[in-house]
Design a protein around this motif. Structure first.
Motif, PDB file in Angstrom:
ATOM      1  N   GLU A  26       7.822  53.810  -1.872  1.00 34.65           N
ATOM      2  CA  GLU A  26       8.965  53.910  -2.698  1.00 34.65           C
ATOM      3  C   GLU A  26       9.597  55.296  -2.535  1.00 34.65           C
ATOM      4  O   GLU A  26      10.612  55.395  -3.276  1.00 34.65           O
ATOM      5  CB  GLU A  26       8.191  53.951  -4.197  1.00 34.65           C
ATOM      6  N   LEU A  27       9.192  56.277  -1.724  1.00 35.30           N
ATOM      7  CA  LEU A  27       9.716  57.603  -1.809  1.00 35.30           C
ATOM      8  C   LEU A  27      10.547  57.733  -0.502  1.00 35.30           C
ATOM      9  O   LEU A  27      10.314  56.954   0.485  1.00 35.30           O
ATOM     10  CB  LEU A  27       8.650  58.729  -1.881  1.00 35.30           C
ATOM     11  N   LEU A  28      11.587  58.690  -0.606  1.00 31.61           N
ATOM     12  CA  LEU A  28      12.499  58.983   0.623  1.00 31.61           C
ATOM     13  C   LEU A  28      11.715  60.143   1.372  1.00 31.61           C
ATOM     14  O   LEU A  28      11.776  60.987   0.450  1.00 31.61           O
ATOM     15  CB  LEU A  28      14.036  59.133   0.355  1.00 31.61           C
ATOM     16  N   ARG A  29      11.645  60.311   2.576  1.00 29.48           N
ATOM     17  CA  ARG A  29      11.163  61.455   3.383  1.00 29.48           C
ATOM     18  C   ARG A  29      12.343  62.072   3.772  1.00 29.48           C
ATOM     19  O   ARG A  29      13.185  61.652   4.222  1.00 29.48           O
ATOM     20  CB  ARG A  29      10.067  60.936   4.608  1.00 29.48           C
ATOM     21  N   ILE A  30      12.336  63.355   3.423  1.00 32.61           N
ATOM     22  CA  ILE A  30      13.184  64.623   3.898  1.00 32.61           C
ATOM     23  C   ILE A  30      12.528  65.393   4.894  1.00 32.61           C
ATOM     24  O   ILE A  30      11.437  65.756   4.644  1.00 32.61           O
ATOM     25  CB  ILE A  30      13.565  65.218   2.742  1.00 32.61           C
ATOM     26  N   VAL A  31      13.279  65.567   6.069  1.00 29.85           N
ATOM     27  CA  VAL A  31      13.000  66.659   7.191  1.00 29.85           C
ATOM     28  C   VAL A  31      14.053  67.654   7.125  1.00 29.85           C
ATOM     29  O   VAL A  31      15.251  67.322   6.885  1.00 29.85           O
ATOM     30  CB  VAL A  31      12.654  65.904   8.402  1.00 29.85           C
ATOM     31  N   ALA A  32      13.830  68.934   7.635  1.00 33.46           N
ATOM     32  CA  ALA A  32      14.575  69.744   7.927  1.00 33.46           C
ATOM     33  C   ALA A  32      15.060  69.894   9.343  1.00 33.46           C
ATOM     34  O   ALA A  32      14.267  70.013  10.271  1.00 33.46           O
ATOM     35  CB  ALA A  32      14.109  71.212   7.437  1.00 33.46           C
ATOM     36  N   ILE A  33      16.434  69.650   9.515  1.00 23.75           N
ATOM     37  CA  ILE A  33      16.855  69.917  11.023  1.00 23.75           C
ATOM     38  C   ILE A  33      18.123  70.905  10.934  1.00 23.75           C
ATOM     39  O   ILE A  33      19.235  70.706  10.418  1.00 23.75           O
ATOM     40  CB  ILE A  33      17.460  68.424  11.439  1.00 23.75           C
ATOM     41  N   GLU A  34      17.784  71.915  11.519  1.00 31.64           N
ATOM     42  CA  GLU A  34      18.915  73.085  11.827  1.00 31.64           C
ATOM     43  C   GLU A  34      19.542  73.552  10.504  1.00 31.64           C
ATOM     44  O   GLU A  34      20.882  73.632  10.532  1.00 31.64           O
ATOM     45  CB  GLU A  34      19.943  72.566  12.909  1.00 31.64           C
ATOM     46  N   GLY A  35      18.910  73.696   9.442  1.00 28.02           N
ATOM     47  CA  GLY A  35      19.506  74.133   8.337  1.00 28.02           C
ATOM     48  C   GLY A  35      19.984  73.052   7.326  1.00 28.02           C
ATOM     49  O   GLY A  35      20.539  73.405   6.453  1.00 28.02           O
ATOM     50  N   CYS A  37      18.991  69.292   5.367  1.00 29.15           N
ATOM     51  CA  CYS A  37      18.106  68.298   5.086  1.00 29.15           C
ATOM     52  C   CYS A  37      18.476  66.986   5.597  1.00 29.15           C
ATOM     53  O   CYS A  37      19.637  66.566   5.154  1.00 29.15           O
ATOM     54  CB  CYS A  37      17.908  68.398   3.471  1.00 29.15           C
ATOM     55  N   ALA A  38      17.662  66.243   6.045  1.00 25.91           N
ATOM     56  CA  ALA A  38      18.024  64.902   6.749  1.00 25.91           C
ATOM     57  C   ALA A  38      17.012  64.098   6.332  1.00 25.91           C
ATOM     58  O   ALA A  38      15.894  64.168   5.997  1.00 25.91           O
ATOM     59  CB  ALA A  38      17.982  64.961   8.320  1.00 25.91           C
ATOM     60  N   PRO A  39      17.553  62.792   5.570  1.00 25.86           N
ATOM     61  CA  PRO A  39      17.034  61.556   5.358  1.00 25.86           C
ATOM     62  C   PRO A  39      16.230  60.954   6.529  1.00 25.86           C
ATOM     63  O   PRO A  39      16.871  60.849   7.725  1.00 25.86           O
ATOM     64  CB  PRO A  39      17.900  60.594   4.745  1.00 25.86           C
ATOM     65  N   ARG A  70      10.824  75.431  -0.027  1.00 25.13           N
ATOM     66  CA  ARG A  70       9.761  75.549  -0.478  1.00 25.13           C
ATOM     67  C   ARG A  70       8.685  74.459   0.155  1.00 25.13           C
ATOM     68  O   ARG A  70       7.746  74.587   0.973  1.00 25.13           O
ATOM     69  CB  ARG A  70       9.259  75.431  -1.911  1.00 25.13           C
ATOM     70  N   ALA A  71       9.088  73.142   0.052  1.00 26.39           N
ATOM     71  CA  ALA A  71       8.281  71.906   0.616  1.00 26.39           C
ATOM     72  C   ALA A  71       8.316  71.943   1.953  1.00 26.39           C
ATOM     73  O   ALA A  71       7.291  71.696   2.648  1.00 26.39           O
ATOM     74  CB  ALA A  71       8.671  70.889  -0.089  1.00 26.39           C
ATOM     75  N   LEU A  72       9.400  72.172   2.650  1.00 27.75           N
ATOM     76  CA  LEU A  72       9.678  72.186   3.884  1.00 27.75           C
ATOM     77  C   LEU A  72       9.485  73.392   4.749  1.00 27.75           C
ATOM     78  O   LEU A  72       9.259  73.605   6.080  1.00 27.75           O
ATOM     79  CB  LEU A  72      10.883  71.749   4.506  1.00 27.75           C
ATOM     80  N   ARG A  73       9.085  74.553   4.017  1.00 28.83           N
ATOM     81  CA  ARG A  73       8.392  75.786   4.626  1.00 28.83           C
ATOM     82  C   ARG A  73       9.576  76.458   5.476  1.00 28.83           C
ATOM     83  O   ARG A  73       9.201  76.754   6.693  1.00 28.83           O
ATOM     84  CB  ARG A  73       7.086  75.809   5.099  1.00 28.83           C
ATOM     85  N   VAL A  74      10.880  76.406   4.912  1.00 26.73           N
ATOM     86  CA  VAL A  74      11.981  77.009   5.731  1.00 26.73           C
ATOM     87  C   VAL A  74      12.547  78.207   4.822  1.00 26.73           C
ATOM     88  O   VAL A  74      12.510  78.153   3.748  1.00 26.73           O
ATOM     89  CB  VAL A  74      13.016  75.982   6.120  1.00 26.73           C
ATOM     90  N   GLN A  75      13.267  79.201   5.577  1.00 26.49           N
ATOM     91  CA  GLN A  75      13.622  80.114   4.950  1.00 26.49           C
ATOM     92  C   GLN A  75      15.254  80.075   4.794  1.00 26.49           C
ATOM     93  O   GLN A  75      15.984  79.178   5.230  1.00 26.49           O
ATOM     94  CB  GLN A  75      13.672  81.395   5.788  1.00 26.49           C
ATOM     95  N   GLY A  76      15.569  80.383   3.328  1.00 26.21           N
ATOM     96  CA  GLY A  76      17.197  80.293   2.969  1.00 26.21           C
ATOM     97  C   GLY A  76      17.460  78.635   2.581  1.00 26.21           C
ATOM     98  O   GLY A  76      16.525  77.693   2.642  1.00 26.21           O
ATOM     99  N   PRO A  77      18.702  78.439   1.948  1.00 24.21           N
ATOM    100  CA  PRO A  77      19.125  77.291   1.235  1.00 24.21           C
ATOM    101  C   PRO A  77      19.210  76.134   2.367  1.00 24.21           C
ATOM    102  O   PRO A  77      19.487  76.642   3.445  1.00 24.21           O
ATOM    103  CB  PRO A  77      20.394  77.663   0.717  1.00 24.21           C
ATOM    104  N   LEU A  78      19.219  75.074   2.061  1.00 20.40           N
ATOM    105  CA  LEU A  78      19.122  73.909   3.101  1.00 20.40           C
ATOM    106  C   LEU A  78      20.425  73.019   2.500  1.00 20.40           C
ATOM    107  O   LEU A  78      20.487  73.029   1.061  1.00 20.40           O
ATOM    108  CB  LEU A  78      18.040  72.975   3.034  1.00 20.40           C
ATOM    109  N   ASP A  79      21.316  72.482   3.108  1.00 19.69           N
ATOM    110  CA  ASP A  79      22.393  71.531   2.855  1.00 19.69           C
ATOM    111  C   ASP A  79      21.956  70.250   2.446  1.00 19.69           C
ATOM    112  O   ASP A  79      21.297  69.569   3.324  1.00 19.69           O
ATOM    113  CB  ASP A  79      23.327  71.738   4.094  1.00 19.69           C
ATOM    114  N   THR A  80      22.042  69.691   1.438  1.00 19.37           N
ATOM    115  CA  THR A  80      21.498  68.492   0.832  1.00 19.37           C
ATOM    116  C   THR A  80      22.590  67.368   0.707  1.00 19.37           C
ATOM    117  O   THR A  80      22.464  66.373   0.335  1.00 19.37           O
ATOM    118  CB  THR A  80      20.972  68.473  -0.305  1.00 19.37           C
TER     119      THR A  80
END
Length: 92
Positions: A26-35, A37-39, A70-80
């Motif tokens: 029921e949830l959407l997984r999000i991953v960090a790719i080069e700064g 957030c990608a669905p 915080r959840a993805l353990r990356v530094q700085g803000p992520l573009d959503t």
């Protein structure tokens, strides 16, 4: 009787927006790719994942709480922006 049921357990994850537990499907997984957030709707992209309900309310809460870095353990803000587009198209 062992007390165990024969029904298969469904994996659960916690939404980083509303902090409610839900079945993983029921949830959407999000991953960090080069700064950014990608669905990851199929759940196959490599790397650490964060889960959010595919709803604008939960997405807004997660952004406001700065939950994705915080959840993805990356530094700085992520573009959503890409996630927001995906959620809006899915809800049409």
């Amino acid at each position: 009787m062992s007390g165990r049921t024969h029904a298969r357990a469904c994996p659960e994850r916690t939404c980083v927006g509303c902090r409610e537990r839900a079945v993983k499907s029921e949830l959407l997984r999000i991953v960090a790719i080069e700064g950014d957030c990608a669905p990851d709707p199929r759940g196959t992209l490599p790397g650490r994942g964060a889960y959010v309900h595919p709803a604008s309310v939960c997405l807004d809460l997660a952004v406001r709480r700065r939950a994705f870095p915080r959840a993805l353990r990356v530094q700085g803000p992520l573009d959503t922006a890409e996630i927001r587009r995906f959620v809006e198209q899915r809800n049409l």
